[in-house]
Design a protein around this motif. Structure first.
Motif, PDB file in Angstrom:
ATOM      1  N   ASP A 195      41.992 -38.438  43.601  1.00  0.00           N
ATOM      2  CA  ASP A 195      40.545 -38.178  43.619  1.00  0.00           C
ATOM      3  C   ASP A 195      40.228 -36.929  42.800  1.00  0.00           C
ATOM      4  OD1 ASP A 195      39.862 -40.315  45.226  1.00  0.00           O
ATOM      5  OD2 ASP A 195      39.909 -39.163  47.090  1.00  0.00           O
ATOM      6  N   HIS A 198      34.223 -36.056  47.586  1.00  0.00           N
ATOM      7  CA  HIS A 198      32.878 -35.514  47.740  1.00  0.00           C
ATOM      8  C   HIS A 198      32.936 -34.161  48.438  1.00  0.00           C
ATOM      9  CE1 HIS A 198      30.338 -39.192  46.768  1.00  0.00           C
ATOM     10  NE2 HIS A 198      31.598 -39.590  46.633  1.00  0.00           N
ATOM     11  N   ASP A 237      34.511 -39.403  51.503  1.00  0.00           N
ATOM     12  CA  ASP A 237      33.083 -39.682  51.325  1.00  0.00           C
ATOM     13  C   ASP A 237      32.537 -40.145  52.668  1.00  0.00           C
ATOM     14  OD1 ASP A 237      30.578 -40.635  50.669  1.00  0.00           O
ATOM     15  OD2 ASP A 237      31.299 -42.212  49.327  1.00  0.00           O
ATOM     16  N   ARG A 253      27.283 -38.785  59.117  1.00  0.00           N
ATOM     17  CA  ARG A 253      26.464 -39.143  57.954  1.00  0.00           C
ATOM     18  C   ARG A 253      25.248 -38.240  57.867  1.00  0.00           C
ATOM     19  NH1 ARG A 253      24.775 -45.211  56.165  1.00  0.00           N
ATOM     20  NH2 ARG A 253      23.475 -44.668  54.380  1.00  0.00           N
ATOM     21  N   GLU A 285      29.838 -41.522  53.348  1.00  0.00           N
ATOM     22  CA  GLU A 285      29.114 -42.791  53.228  1.00  0.00           C
ATOM     23  C   GLU A 285      30.060 -43.982  53.372  1.00  0.00           C
ATOM     24  OE1 GLU A 285      25.945 -43.360  52.931  1.00  0.00           O
ATOM     25  OE2 GLU A 285      25.155 -41.350  52.628  1.00  0.00           O
ATOM     26  N   SER A 286      31.190 -43.932  52.653  1.00  0.00           N
ATOM     27  CA  SER A 286      32.120 -45.065  52.675  1.00  0.00           C
ATOM     28  C   SER A 286      33.174 -44.933  53.760  1.00  0.00           C
ATOM     29  CB  SER A 286      32.817 -45.191  51.320  1.00  0.00           C
ATOM     30  OG  SER A 286      33.707 -44.098  51.112  1.00  0.00           O
ATOM     31  N   GLY A 287      33.498 -43.690  54.147  1.00  0.00           N
ATOM     32  CA  GLY A 287      34.526 -43.470  55.152  1.00  0.00           C
ATOM     33  C   GLY A 287      35.945 -43.611  54.638  1.00  0.00           C
ATOM     34  N   ARG A 288      36.125 -43.754  53.338  1.00  0.00           N
ATOM     35  CA  ARG A 288      37.485 -43.919  52.818  1.00  0.00           C
ATOM     36  C   ARG A 288      38.249 -42.590  52.900  1.00  0.00           C
ATOM     37  NH1 ARG A 288      38.784 -41.851  47.970  1.00  0.00           N
ATOM     38  NH2 ARG A 288      37.111 -41.186  46.543  1.00  0.00           N
ATOM     39  N   PRO A 348      37.256 -42.098  40.874  1.00  0.00           N
ATOM     40  CA  PRO A 348      36.747 -41.712  42.194  1.00  0.00           C
ATOM     41  C   PRO A 348      36.813 -40.201  42.364  1.00  0.00           C
ATOM     42  CG  PRO A 348      39.008 -42.406  42.400  1.00  0.00           C
ATOM     43  CD  PRO A 348      38.642 -42.611  40.956  1.00  0.00           C
TER      44      PRO A 348
END
Length: 397
Positions: free
Chosen positions: A97, A250, A86, A4, A88-91, A247
């Motif tokens: 996408d 990133h 991402d 992160r 932040e979310s870890g998905r 979505p």
């Protein structure tokens, strides 16, 4: 998560400005040197080996936070991915996408131009002077064929000091895309048209302007009519602003101190436009390259001219194996055979799309950081090796 982003806001803002500048620098890199072909004595790994290569790629200190590759053979598709879409979310990354496709957009410009040539609205030997008489007189003898082959000699607007100063100060600056060539309007050609190859973003801006002049329609509408709709692409667009549809995958700049810095929406698309502004998805890019490389968008007569290749002429960044340039398409000759497509890189993203000449087998390969011959060449060398392994897996099916 351990990757992160962290650190002071000032360093982050500085990183964003540097990322935008890096995107410009890598796009205008000269192409006189052919990188050595990677992995000529290696066997293609099995599917589990491909997955492992991607996992190892994202674990590198300079590696992308995420990577996704789609192999398709006829109606059968396999998705390979590692890391995250991402931090932040870890998905995980998904084939639906959205992402910036960078210079892969140049293949879309070629699809529009060649489609208009097939319809008799343009001709490969039409000149800038005939179609765009308002452009500088010094450029008037340059032909559409030379623009598509990157043998025009047009000075690259994105290498101009004026453009660089604006985008370095404000990466989200809203340019008038149809006036980008004005940054170099007072410059002569860099060489005699047709005498040599030199990758230039100006070429594709000029092609799009010729398409608009020949039809009286906006380039965005021509993309929809000639490319998106025929190939069933419903998630691809050419925006002007900096926002990405959700979505999205990133994109990151890997900062030594702060880790991954999200640059997905750090810059706008208007300064790239037809040369690199398109946003798409791995799923849509698969449909595009199967149709484009496979000849679904152009006649066989025109396709023979499109597949006239200049040896040693690189896409940016170089793709797998040995590269040759056709008309808005590249041939990548690997140790396992040849595929046809395009690459691209911009802040946060590096892209490859490729397919066999019949369009049946295809590969899209996307990583979420930028790399080129000048921006982390070590990472690029490894990416090219992995891309070649994926091509071999594709061709050995």
């Amino acid at each position: 998560m351990s990757r992160r982003p962290s650190g002071r806001a000032g360093r982050i803002r500085s990183s964003l400005r540097l990322a935008a500048a890096a995107a410009v620098c890598s796009a205008v890199l000269g192409t006189s040197v052919q990188p050595a072909q990677a992995g000529s004595d290696r066997n293609p790994p099995p599917g589990t080996g491909l997955h492992q290569e991607l996992r190892e790629l994202v674990k590198r200190p300079d590696g992308p936070p995420g990577v996704i590759a789609v192999l398709r053979d006829g109606d059968h598709a396999e998705v390979y991915r590692a890391g995250v879409a991402d931090v932040e979310s870890g998905r995980p990354p998904r084939a639906t996408d959205h992402m910036r496709i960078a210079s892969v957009a140049k293949a879309f410009t070629g699809a529009v131009a060649l489609g208009l040539v097939d319809r008799g609205r343009l001709h490969l030997d039409d000149t800038i002077g005939e179609v765009l008489p308002g452009q500088p007189a010094a450029w008037h003898r340059v032909t559409l064929r030379q623009l598509l082959h990157h043998t025009s000699g047009l000075p690259d607007y994105s290498a101009s000091q004026g453009f660089f100063d604006i985008i370095s100060e404000d990466p989200r600056h809203r340019f008038d895309s149809r006036h980008l060539l004005e940054f170099v309007a007072d410059e002569d050609l860099e060489f005699r048209p047709g005498s040599r190859y030199q990758y230039s973003n100006s070429d594709n801006i000029a092609v799009a302007l010729m398409a608009e002049a020949a039809t009286g329609r906006r380039y965005e509408s021509l993309l929809r009519e000639l490319v998106y709709e025929p190939l069933g692409m419903d998630a691809t667009s050419l925006p002007q602003g900096y926002r990405l549809p959700v979505p999205f995958l990133h994109g990151y700049q890997i900062d030594p101190e702060d880790g991954p810095v999200d640059v997905s929406e750090a810059f706008g698309a208007s300064g790239a436009w037809a040369a690199g502004g398109i946003v798409s998805t791995p799923k849509d890019l698969t449909a595009f390259i199967r149709g484009y490389a496979g000849g679904a968008l152009v006649s066989q007569r025109l396709r023979r001219q499109q597949f006239t290749f200049i040896p040693g002429a690189l896409s940016q960044p170089p793709g797998p194996g040995r590269t040759e340039a056709g008309l808005a398409i590249y041939r990548y000759t690997t140790r396992c055979g040849a595929v046809y497509g395009h690459t691209g890189n911009t802040a946060g993203y590096t892209q490859l799309v490729a397919a066999t000449a019949d369009g049946r087998r295809s590969l899209t390969f996307s990583i979420t950081t930028q790399t080129s011959l000048t921006n982390n060449p070590d990472l690029l060398a490894r990416v090219r090796e992995i891309q070649e392994d994926f091509v071999c897996a594709l061709l050995h099916r």
